[in-house]
Design a protein around this motif. Structure first.
Motif, PDB file in Angstrom:
ATOM      1  N   PRO A   1       0.829  -1.213   0.000  1.00 39.48           N
ATOM      2  CA  PRO A   1       0.000   0.000   0.000  1.00 39.48           C
ATOM      3  C   PRO A   1       0.863   1.263   0.000  1.00 39.48           C
ATOM      4  CG  PRO A   1      -0.809  -1.583   1.606  1.00 39.48           C
ATOM      5  CD  PRO A   1       0.517  -2.091   1.137  1.00 39.48           C
ATOM      6  N   GLU A   2       0.263   2.372  -0.432  1.00 41.23           N
ATOM      7  CA  GLU A   2       0.918   3.679  -0.342  1.00 41.23           C
ATOM      8  C   GLU A   2       0.413   4.381   0.910  1.00 41.23           C
ATOM      9  OE1 GLU A   2       0.024   5.718  -3.947  1.00 41.23           O
ATOM     10  OE2 GLU A   2       0.738   4.050  -5.178  1.00 41.23           O
ATOM     11  N   LEU A   3       1.309   5.129   1.560  1.00 42.26           N
ATOM     12  CA  LEU A   3       0.952   5.788   2.812  1.00 42.26           C
ATOM     13  C   LEU A   3       1.048   7.303   2.678  1.00 42.26           C
ATOM     14  CD1 LEU A   3       3.087   3.595   5.269  1.00 42.26           C
ATOM     15  CD2 LEU A   3       0.774   3.140   4.432  1.00 42.26           C
TER      16      LEU A   3
ATOM     17  N   ILE B   1       4.629  11.539   1.914  1.00 46.40           N
ATOM     18  CA  ILE B   1       4.093  10.513   1.027  1.00 46.40           C
ATOM     19  C   ILE B   1       5.078   9.365   1.004  1.00 46.40           C
ATOM     20  CG2 ILE B   1       3.224  10.003  -1.280  1.00 46.40           C
ATOM     21  CD1 ILE B   1       1.684  12.227   0.162  1.00 46.40           C
ATOM     22  N   TRP B   2       4.622   8.177   1.394  1.00 46.63           N
ATOM     23  CA  TRP B   2       5.465   6.976   1.424  1.00 46.63           C
ATOM     24  C   TRP B   2       5.097   6.072   0.255  1.00 46.63           C
ATOM     25  CZ3 TRP B   2       7.739   4.624   6.351  1.00 46.63           C
ATOM     26  CH2 TRP B   2       8.062   5.617   7.280  1.00 46.63           C
ATOM     27  N   ILE B   3       6.051   5.818  -0.619  1.00 49.27           N
ATOM     28  CA  ILE B   3       5.824   4.980  -1.797  1.00 49.27           C
ATOM     29  C   ILE B   3       6.693   3.717  -1.701  1.00 49.27           C
ATOM     30  CG2 ILE B   3       5.911   4.848  -4.306  1.00 49.27           C
ATOM     31  CD1 ILE B   3       3.898   6.871  -3.371  1.00 49.27           C
ATOM     32  N   PRO B   4       6.097   2.510  -1.745  1.00 55.58           N
ATOM     33  CA  PRO B   4       6.901   1.283  -1.703  1.00 55.58           C
ATOM     34  C   PRO B   4       7.674   1.099  -3.011  1.00 55.58           C
ATOM     35  CG  PRO B   4       4.612   0.758  -2.123  1.00 55.58           C
ATOM     36  CD  PRO B   4       4.657   2.240  -1.897  1.00 55.58           C
ATOM     37  N   ILE B   5       8.962   0.794  -2.911  1.00 54.03           N
ATOM     38  CA  ILE B   5       9.807   0.719  -4.112  1.00 54.03           C
ATOM     39  C   ILE B   5      10.677  -0.535  -4.105  1.00 54.03           C
ATOM     40  CG2 ILE B   5       9.884   3.217  -4.447  1.00 54.03           C
ATOM     41  CD1 ILE B   5      12.706   3.091  -3.107  1.00 54.03           C
ATOM     42  N   LYS B   6      11.175  -0.843  -5.304  1.00 53.01           N
ATOM     43  CA  LYS B   6      12.177  -1.894  -5.469  1.00 53.01           C
ATOM     44  C   LYS B   6      13.034  -1.521  -6.662  1.00 53.01           C
ATOM     45  CE  LYS B   6       9.042  -4.724  -8.292  1.00 53.01           C
ATOM     46  NZ  LYS B   6       8.355  -6.017  -8.423  1.00 53.01           N
ATOM     47  N   LYS B   7      14.246  -2.058  -6.713  1.00 48.19           N
ATOM     48  CA  LYS B   7      15.128  -1.830  -7.834  1.00 48.19           C
ATOM     49  C   LYS B   7      14.792  -2.827  -8.939  1.00 48.19           C
ATOM     50  CE  LYS B   7      18.254   1.452  -7.413  1.00 48.19           C
ATOM     51  NZ  LYS B   7      18.530   2.437  -8.485  1.00 48.19           N
TER      52      LYS B   7
END
Length: 284
Positions: A259-261, A278-284
């Motif tokens: 989820p985005e926070l 704003i919290w955005i879940p990320i990956k490389k």
């Protein structure tokens, strides 16, 4: 870049299968994303939902087929309409005239172009961010369904906040807030719809939830955290758009499946100096 190329490949797949029923899971895999985040990303970047894009593209192509002499009933079925009446209604909504009127010489029609994603280099403002690793945690609060049709989400989310401030939910959240404070949380999409769940909540510290409240689990993730400064909701919405339209295409990161926070400290939400994250879940 891989992210940009993946989004364009997803659009190419949609165009190649424009007459078929959309398999959102397959499209999202091509876009290197989950169904939830592909649909949300697409909507934020383009201003329309993926379903609305497909509707407009089909009706654009349908107009061309009608002009070329195909029967209206055949065109209606070709583009997935169960009845000519449903097709006529949708056609009129986009083009402003009926399918039969489209055959007349000089008929004015609208063309919705095929979409492609490109990097827009503006250079007007830098985007500072922090990378945070956080273990899985539980949240609790109230949630509601939000539709993205015609951009309604941009007004429905603030309306939900207003309702929660009036019914005591916000005050309850303030009294139960943990380290992260009060959060707006974008949860899963409702399957086969243009709706998603949005929660106003805090970190879960209750053994038993009050009536009307629900809990959810935020998985372990890496987060890119951005600060938004200014009155709400405009400041948070503006930063979110920039994240998807500018930050993702210009970095090597992809959206991860979490989820985005939106993290909101207590304060005057209308102040030009109000700061949230704003919290955005990320990956490389």
């Amino acid at each position: 870049m891989d992210w940009l190329g993946a989004m364009n490949k997803a659009v190419e797949y949609i165009e190649d299968n424009i007459n078929d029923k959309l398999d959102i899971e397959k499209v999202s895999k091509i876009a290197l994303s989950s169904p939830f985040h592909f649909q949300r990303m697409y909507h934020i970047m383009t201003g329309v939902t993926i379903a609305e894009y497909i509707r407009r593209r089909r009706l654009t192509l349908a107009a061309q087929d009608i002009i070329s002499g195909e029967k209206i009933i055949d065109v209606a079925f070709k583009y997935g309409y169960e009845t000519p009446e449903a097709f006529t209604k949708a056609f009129g909504k986009l083009h402003g005239i009926s399918p039969s009127a489209a055959k007349e010489p000089g008929a004015k029609l609208k063309a919705y172009p095929r979409l492609s994603f490109q990097i827009s280099i503006k250079g007007d403002k830098k985007m500072d961010y922090t990378i945070i690793e956080k273990e899985s945690f539980s949240v609790m609060g109230k949630k509601t369904k939000i539709t993205m049709v015609d951009g309604q989400n941009f007004s429905l989310v603030p309306k939900f906040w207003d309702e929660c401030m009036k019914d005591g939910t916000y005050q309850w959240a303030c009294s139960n807030a943990g380290k992260l404070g009060i959060m707006g949380i974008c949860l899963d999409f409702v399957k086969d719809t243009e709706e998603f769940y949005y929660m106003i909540g805090v970190e879960n510290n209750c053994e038993e939830l009050p009536k009307g409240y629900v809990s959810a689990t935020i998985p372990k993730a890496t987060w890119a955290v951005f600060e938004a400064v200014g009155p709400l909701p405009e400041a948070a919405q503006d930063v979110t758009r920039k994240i998807f339209a500018e930050w993702f295409p210009s970095t090597g990161y992809q959206h991860d499946c979490a989820p985005e926070l939106e993290v909101y400290p207590e304060g005057d939400y209308n102040s030009p100096d109000y700061r949230c994250e704003i919290w955005i879940p990320i990956k490389k």
